[in-house]
Scaffold this motif. Sequence first.
Motif, PDB file in Angstrom:
ATOM      1  N   LEU A 148     -71.294  58.942  43.078  1.00  0.00           N
ATOM      2  CA  LEU A 148     -71.764  59.594  41.955  1.00  0.00           C
ATOM      3  C   LEU A 148     -72.134  58.512  40.854  1.00  0.00           C
ATOM      4  CD1 LEU A 148     -69.434  62.427  41.120  1.00  0.00           C
ATOM      5  CD2 LEU A 148     -71.947  62.709  41.273  1.00  0.00           C
ATOM      6  N   VAL A 149     -71.403  57.314  40.720  1.00  0.00           N
ATOM      7  CA  VAL A 149     -71.726  55.881  40.115  1.00  0.00           C
ATOM      8  C   VAL A 149     -72.851  55.464  40.503  1.00  0.00           C
ATOM      9  CG1 VAL A 149     -70.767  53.339  39.641  1.00  0.00           C
ATOM     10  CG2 VAL A 149     -69.225  55.464  40.160  1.00  0.00           C
ATOM     11  N   GLU A 150     -73.936  55.219  41.788  1.00  0.00           N
ATOM     12  CA  GLU A 150     -74.557  55.311  42.453  1.00  0.00           C
ATOM     13  C   GLU A 150     -76.233  55.952  41.360  1.00  0.00           C
ATOM     14  OE1 GLU A 150     -75.018  54.907  46.666  1.00  0.00           O
ATOM     15  OE2 GLU A 150     -73.725  52.892  45.977  1.00  0.00           O
ATOM     16  N   GLU A 151     -75.598  57.206  41.571  1.00  0.00           N
ATOM     17  CA  GLU A 151     -76.661  58.310  40.604  1.00  0.00           C
ATOM     18  C   GLU A 151     -76.581  58.074  39.770  1.00  0.00           C
ATOM     19  OE1 GLU A 151     -75.468  61.931  42.452  1.00  0.00           O
ATOM     20  OE2 GLU A 151     -75.851  61.371  44.590  1.00  0.00           O
ATOM     21  N   SER A 152     -75.664  57.558  38.810  1.00  0.00           N
ATOM     22  CA  SER A 152     -75.687  57.132  37.129  1.00  0.00           C
ATOM     23  C   SER A 152     -76.660  56.178  37.268  1.00  0.00           C
ATOM     24  CB  SER A 152     -74.727  57.212  37.382  1.00  0.00           C
ATOM     25  OG  SER A 152     -74.497  56.537  35.920  1.00  0.00           O
ATOM     26  N   LYS A 169     -70.432  60.768  33.323  1.00  0.00           N
ATOM     27  CA  LYS A 169     -68.893  61.784  33.277  1.00  0.00           C
ATOM     28  C   LYS A 169     -68.500  62.364  34.539  1.00  0.00           C
ATOM     29  CE  LYS A 169     -70.911  62.335  28.309  1.00  0.00           C
ATOM     30  NZ  LYS A 169     -71.091  63.935  27.279  1.00  0.00           N
ATOM     31  N   ASP A 170     -69.304  62.490  35.051  1.00  0.00           N
ATOM     32  CA  ASP A 170     -68.801  63.096  36.072  1.00  0.00           C
ATOM     33  C   ASP A 170     -67.420  62.811  37.073  1.00  0.00           C
ATOM     34  OD1 ASP A 170     -68.631  65.479  38.069  1.00  0.00           O
ATOM     35  OD2 ASP A 170     -70.137  65.481  38.845  1.00  0.00           O
ATOM     36  N   ALA A 171     -68.686  61.443  37.289  1.00  0.00           N
ATOM     37  CA  ALA A 171     -67.679  60.388  37.928  1.00  0.00           C
ATOM     38  C   ALA A 171     -66.462  60.445  37.550  1.00  0.00           C
ATOM     39  CB  ALA A 171     -68.733  58.817  38.606  1.00  0.00           C
ATOM     40  N   GLY A 172     -66.456  59.900  36.202  1.00  0.00           N
ATOM     41  CA  GLY A 172     -64.979  59.572  35.332  1.00  0.00           C
ATOM     42  C   GLY A 172     -63.978  60.702  35.921  1.00  0.00           C
ATOM     43  N   ARG A 173     -64.489  62.193  35.368  1.00  0.00           N
ATOM     44  CA  ARG A 173     -63.422  63.679  35.931  1.00  0.00           C
ATOM     45  C   ARG A 173     -63.542  63.168  37.346  1.00  0.00           C
ATOM     46  NH1 ARG A 173     -67.479  65.897  32.226  1.00  0.00           N
ATOM     47  NH2 ARG A 173     -68.680  66.388  34.119  1.00  0.00           N
ATOM     48  N   LYS A 174     -63.734  63.475  37.915  1.00  0.00           N
ATOM     49  CA  LYS A 174     -63.161  63.183  39.961  1.00  0.00           C
ATOM     50  C   LYS A 174     -62.110  61.832  39.699  1.00  0.00           C
ATOM     51  CE  LYS A 174     -67.280  66.096  42.193  1.00  0.00           C
ATOM     52  NZ  LYS A 174     -67.289  66.582  40.831  1.00  0.00           N
ATOM     53  N   GLU A 175     -62.838  61.025  39.124  1.00  0.00           N
ATOM     54  CA  GLU A 175     -61.680  59.647  39.403  1.00  0.00           C
ATOM     55  C   GLU A 175     -60.449  59.883  38.962  1.00  0.00           C
ATOM     56  OE1 GLU A 175     -59.994  56.296  38.577  1.00  0.00           O
ATOM     57  OE2 GLU A 175     -60.389  56.686  37.160  1.00  0.00           O
ATOM     58  N   ARG A 176     -60.490  60.675  37.812  1.00  0.00           N
ATOM     59  CA  ARG A 176     -59.246  60.966  37.031  1.00  0.00           C
ATOM     60  C   ARG A 176     -57.703  61.574  38.301  1.00  0.00           C
ATOM     61  NH1 ARG A 176     -61.736  61.094  32.329  1.00  0.00           N
ATOM     62  NH2 ARG A 176     -62.343  62.562  32.216  1.00  0.00           N
ATOM     63  N   TYR A 197     -62.513  50.728  37.421  1.00  0.00           N
ATOM     64  CA  TYR A 197     -63.035  49.859  36.617  1.00  0.00           C
ATOM     65  C   TYR A 197     -65.076  49.951  36.771  1.00  0.00           C
ATOM     66  CZ  TYR A 197     -64.677  45.106  35.274  1.00  0.00           C
ATOM     67  OH  TYR A 197     -65.250  43.937  34.505  1.00  0.00           O
ATOM     68  N   SER A 198     -64.783  50.059  38.518  1.00  0.00           N
ATOM     69  CA  SER A 198     -66.990  50.407  37.816  1.00  0.00           C
ATOM     70  C   SER A 198     -66.745  51.926  37.489  1.00  0.00           C
ATOM     71  CB  SER A 198     -66.962  50.717  39.568  1.00  0.00           C
ATOM     72  OG  SER A 198     -66.647  51.265  40.063  1.00  0.00           O
ATOM     73  N   VAL A 199     -66.004  52.598  37.716  1.00  0.00           N
ATOM     74  CA  VAL A 199     -66.678  53.665  37.067  1.00  0.00           C
ATOM     75  C   VAL A 199     -66.443  54.314  35.291  1.00  0.00           C
ATOM     76  CG1 VAL A 199     -65.338  56.193  36.550  1.00  0.00           C
ATOM     77  CG2 VAL A 199     -66.068  55.098  38.365  1.00  0.00           C
ATOM     78  N   LEU A 200     -65.821  53.228  34.847  1.00  0.00           N
ATOM     79  CA  LEU A 200     -64.988  52.938  33.777  1.00  0.00           C
ATOM     80  C   LEU A 200     -66.646  51.992  32.516  1.00  0.00           C
ATOM     81  CD1 LEU A 200     -61.395  52.583  32.440  1.00  0.00           C
ATOM     82  CD2 LEU A 200     -62.470  54.439  32.196  1.00  0.00           C
ATOM     83  N   PHE A 220     -65.073  51.017  26.495  1.00  0.00           N
ATOM     84  CA  PHE A 220     -64.773  49.785  26.276  1.00  0.00           C
ATOM     85  C   PHE A 220     -63.301  49.011  25.881  1.00  0.00           C
ATOM     86  CE2 PHE A 220     -69.614  48.835  26.260  1.00  0.00           C
ATOM     87  CZ  PHE A 220     -69.784  48.502  27.820  1.00  0.00           C
ATOM     88  N   GLN A 221     -63.231  49.717  24.797  1.00  0.00           N
ATOM     89  CA  GLN A 221     -61.690  49.202  24.188  1.00  0.00           C
ATOM     90  C   GLN A 221     -60.376  49.502  25.719  1.00  0.00           C
ATOM     91  OE1 GLN A 221     -60.364  47.387  22.304  1.00  0.00           O
ATOM     92  NE2 GLN A 221     -61.755  47.031  20.376  1.00  0.00           N
ATOM     93  N   VAL A 222     -60.333  50.233  26.461  1.00  0.00           N
ATOM     94  CA  VAL A 222     -59.538  51.144  27.714  1.00  0.00           C
ATOM     95  C   VAL A 222     -59.623  50.045  28.977  1.00  0.00           C
ATOM     96  CG1 VAL A 222     -59.848  53.027  29.359  1.00  0.00           C
ATOM     97  CG2 VAL A 222     -60.651  53.578  26.494  1.00  0.00           C
ATOM     98  N   ILE A 223     -61.356  49.693  28.853  1.00  0.00           N
ATOM     99  CA  ILE A 223     -60.790  48.219  30.194  1.00  0.00           C
ATOM    100  C   ILE A 223     -61.025  47.119  29.847  1.00  0.00           C
ATOM    101  CG2 ILE A 223     -62.840  47.074  31.381  1.00  0.00           C
ATOM    102  CD1 ILE A 223     -64.793  50.149  31.147  1.00  0.00           C
ATOM    103  N   VAL A 224     -60.791  46.796  28.901  1.00  0.00           N
ATOM    104  CA  VAL A 224     -60.498  45.143  27.596  1.00  0.00           C
ATOM    105  C   VAL A 224     -58.706  46.170  28.499  1.00  0.00           C
ATOM    106  CG1 VAL A 224     -60.213  44.113  25.699  1.00  0.00           C
ATOM    107  CG2 VAL A 224     -62.533  44.820  26.349  1.00  0.00           C
ATOM    108  N   LYS A 225     -58.233  46.094  27.315  1.00  0.00           N
ATOM    109  CA  LYS A 225     -56.789  46.334  27.120  1.00  0.00           C
ATOM    110  C   LYS A 225     -55.658  46.567  28.186  1.00  0.00           C
ATOM    111  CE  LYS A 225     -56.954  48.017  22.235  1.00  0.00           C
ATOM    112  NZ  LYS A 225     -56.373  49.215  21.231  1.00  0.00           N
TER     113      LYS A 225
END
Length: 796
Positions: A148-152, A169-176, A197-200, A220-225
């Motif tokens: 999904l990340v590659e397709e995005s 978004k779909d990649a984010g849901r499945k990653e969780r 990290y790559s999904v976010l 971005f704040q989620v990643i940085v923190k």
Amino acid sequence: MMQNVHLAPETDEDDLYSGYNDYNPTYDTEELENDTAFQQAVRTSHGRRPPITAKIPSTAVTRPVATGYGSKTSLASSMGRPMTGAIQDGVTRPMTAVRAAGFTKAALRGSAFDPLGQSRGPAPPLEAKNEDSPEEKIRQLEKKVNELVEESCIANSCGDLKLALEKAKDAGRKERILVRQREQVTTPENINLDLTYSVLLNLASQYSANEMYAEALNTFQVIVKNKMFSNAGRLKVNMGNIYLKQRNYSKAIKFYRMALDQIPSVHKEMRIKIMQNIGVTFIKTGQYSDAINSFEHIMSMAPNLKAGFNLILSYFAVGDRDKMKKAFQKLIAVPLEIDEDDKYISPSDDPHTNLVIEAIKNDHLRQMERERKAMAEKYIMTAAKLIAPVIETSFAVGYDWCVEVVKASQYVELANDLEINKAITYLRQKDFNQENEFAQASSYADLAVNSDRYNPSALTNKGNTVFANGDYEKAAEFYKEALRNDSSCTEALYNIGLTYKRLNRLDEALDCFLKLHAILRNSAQVLYQIANVYELMEDPNQAIEWLMQLISVVPTDSRALSKLGELYDSEGDKSQAFQYYYESYRYFPSNIEVIEWLGAYYIDTQFCEKAIQYFERASLIQPTQVKWQLMVASCFRRSGNYQKALDTYKDIHRKFPENVECLRFLVRLCTDIGLKEVQEYATKLKRLEKMKEIREQRIKSGRDGSGGPRSRREGSASSDSGQNCSASSKGERLSAKLRALPGTNEPYESSSNKEIDASYVDPLGPQIERPKTAAKKRIDEDDFADEELGDDLLPE
């Protein structure tokens, strides 16, 4: 005959082939079956050798070589250790060294030699994969997230931003879901942080690409923190970019500096790019001194074209002339880091080398080099045009300095372009005298003709210089000679047609242009000249026909359309005239002649309300001409809107308090409406009329006088002023007759047609900035330079 035959003796000489059948019995493999020692070694997998005769711990003993026919002497190692296969005390040491090769005791029982174990049959089948196991489900889900990340990313590169965001978004849901399943099966330490990290990061980037800046900043704040992500602080650059797009410049600078603090000095290129972003943000906020500091640091550490150009802009904003010069020199000195063009020239006739050169002439690397060079030339040209008027006392001196600097650099070929831009700037400023160096042009033309008398271009340019001096007959001779040398020289044929027009030899001019039309079928210049010649020959029908062909080639040429309207108006076809005048106004709504005709047309057809918009536009173009505002007020009054007319007249009176006509209408309107201001306006009107009578009496008495030196000087000045007015209006033809509006006693509306002066200064600047068509360059035939097809020949 047999007397000469001698037989070789049988016993006197040795046999030449004796000894070839003798061999060492050690190599007799056929007798190995009878060798007892060898057979015993094969059966027991180790040799039976006699015990050691001597045992010295630190000295190697002598090892006699054993053969298959004799007894074997026992061998010992240097440490006194029995060798493999040796017999000591009646016990044989096993030959362990051969077991790895597949030799076992099973061979003693008659089994076949099978070191690979093939006699055991095929290997058992692999165990079936259990797709229902938790580990397999996690593995498949992780694979799906990566896809999904590659397709995005692919959708984003193809420009489908909406699909890219949905995939992210779909990649984010499945990653969780994947993270929750991993926590149930394994320990939290086994979670794939790189995938998270790559999904976010991809999700934040897709939010930013879709201009969903709030969501992007949150991601971005989620990643940085998250302290578990290494080097996540660099993403503050992305956050700074988002704040820059939102024009929140203070936060953009803050995040750029935070990112700069977290990037080590070894990453020099990234630090330079961030500093460049900081400098650009300072420019947008107007903090030019801070921007200068950033760009100066970049140019001292790693100079590049963008930083150099931005540094020039910053110095231009603060008005520092000396620093502008230094920054321009720094920009010129930036290395391009591209290969020279000589690399793509074949040094020999080697076909293989030629094929390689042809292949790399237009490959991606070569295209990148061209783009980089074009960008450098664009920056240098723009910077030179920007700073030339301000770095020296005059524009010309500043431009000359820039040209000299460019000539001494690696961009020598740009010097000629700068010279051409200098000439174009003079044309835009209508400073034609700066370029009218006819004497120098004539000398170069003579040199060209003397070097090659049969060169049509040289002869054409020589004819141009003679034409510019007004000697049309001699110019025609040069053009004819050019045509004799090269009958296909269209420039000479076109210019000789113009020459015949100046000599009023219209039939010959028409013949030249018709010949040229046969060569250049779709040339707008030629079509216009043919139509113009027919107009001069008083054949409007033919002129209209050729103008129709012209607008089929350049349908948006406003001057050609207005000329068609003028011809139809002269023929009495008002409807066709209105159509073409309206089209001309639509493409160029600043032509006073067209605006005036359209306003008069609507007044003539009793649609005064529609005429108002045209006169209002004319008043915007010529705000100092009171007549357009008076026409607007008159249209309001004729349409019955007296209050609007009164307000317009009052506004005109405030702008032009000494205009008598405006005061007369104010008095009339105030009287009809019954306003108290009528007495005030009447008093002003009487005072102005009295002043006008006194002025006229003085002029009359001056004319009736003896005509002394003063009057002669005034007359001369008046004459000169008249000539200047005539010269300024030459070629513009922007005076038109406004049709009379009967039934009024207004001073600008009488029972007869009254000519209204419509001298027009184009507020939009020179014609080169208007909508350009090829025919526009040929509309005004008074300027020869505009009518040439352009066969300028530079001296060798």
